[in-house]
Design a protein around this motif. Structure first.
Motif, short mmCIF file in Angstrom:
data_model
loop_
_atom_site.label_atom_id
_atom_site.label_comp_id
_atom_site.label_asym_id
_atom_site.label_seq_id
_atom_site.Cartn_x
_atom_site.Cartn_y
_atom_site.Cartn_z
N TYR A 88 0.86 -1.18 0.00
CA TYR A 88 0.00 0.00 0.00
C TYR A 88 0.89 1.23 0.00
O TYR A 88 1.94 1.26 0.64
CB TYR A 88 -0.91 0.00 1.23
N THR A 90 0.85 5.82 -0.49
CA THR A 90 0.04 7.04 -0.53
C THR A 90 -0.10 7.55 -1.96
O THR A 90 -0.99 8.33 -2.25
CB THR A 90 0.66 8.13 0.35
N GLY A 93 -2.84 4.81 -3.14
CA GLY A 93 -3.77 4.47 -2.07
C GLY A 93 -4.21 3.03 -2.03
O GLY A 93 -5.04 2.66 -1.21
N LYS A 115 -8.28 -1.17 -2.33
CA LYS A 115 -8.18 -0.05 -1.39
C LYS A 115 -7.90 -0.58 0.02
O LYS A 115 -7.96 -1.77 0.28
CB LYS A 115 -9.46 0.79 -1.41
N TYR A 116 -7.66 0.33 0.93
CA TYR A 116 -7.25 -0.01 2.29
C TYR A 116 -8.48 -0.23 3.18
O TYR A 116 -9.63 -0.18 2.74
CB TYR A 116 -6.36 1.12 2.84
N SER A 121 -8.46 5.20 0.63
CA SER A 121 -7.06 5.14 0.21
C SER A 121 -6.13 5.06 1.40
O SER A 121 -6.39 5.65 2.46
CB SER A 121 -6.71 6.37 -0.63
N LYS A 123 -3.08 5.89 3.78
CA LYS A 123 -2.43 7.15 4.11
C LYS A 123 -1.29 6.90 5.07
O LYS A 123 -1.21 5.85 5.72
CB LYS A 123 -3.43 8.16 4.66
#
Length: 166
Positions: A88, A90, A93, A115-116, A121, A123
């Motif tokens: 993952y 930034t 994201g 996605k997280y 996204s 971070k």
């Protein structure tokens, strides 16, 4: 003289038989003394958050889709991270990795640009994934080009990471 010639032919044939295939690799998935025989897990689960599919089940579902077709349903899939292609970040994201039922590279399922946690996204400060982590993924799946069952690009997210949900 004929006997000597035939004896020579027999010896040459025998020698070729024992040496001609030494550089040919063994058949795919043929077990050796050093490798355990790998048996895929039985398909399990119902695809819900409370009872996610295992990797064996989701592979069957995705492989049964038409080539290039995506599922209309959203599924929950449980497994252990077996390989990481893209952690993952930034920048985008999302993350790309494989999961399997046992955490090995056998019988994997490809999680593509998911996605997280919380379907947002990634971070700075979020927990990074690692090989061996237990995850539940939520998303749609696709039979990509007929040879790769995977999640739909940006159509899935990390529902839980080692039991932690958002």
């Amino acid at each position: 003289m004929k006997k000597l010639f035939y004896s020579f032919i027999a010896l040459a044939t025998t020698a070729m038989t024992f040496t001609s295939c030494e550089d040919v690799p063994m058949p795919y998935n043929y077990p050796t003394d050093d490798e355990p025989v790998v048996i895929a897990a039985d398909p399990e689960g119902s695809g819900t958050a409370d009872d996610p599919y295992n990797v064996a089940a989701i592979n069957q579902i995705a492989e049964n889709l038409e080539v290039g077709a995506s599922s209309t349903e959203t599924y929950y899939i449980k497994g252990k991270i077996s390989q990481i292609k893209e952690e993952y970040s930034t920048e985008y994201g999302n993350g790309t990795f494989w999961i399997s039922d046992d955490g090995t590279t056998n019988n994997q399922f490809y999680i593509f640009r998911a996605k997280y946690l919380g379907n947002v996204s990634f971070k700075n400060g979020d927990t990074q994934i690692n090989v061996g982590d237990e995850v539940v993924i939520c998303g749609k799946v696709v039979n990509y080009k007929g040879n790769t069952p995977e999640t739909v690009q940006n159509g899935a997210f990390l529902y839980s990471l080692n039991g932690v949900e958002k």
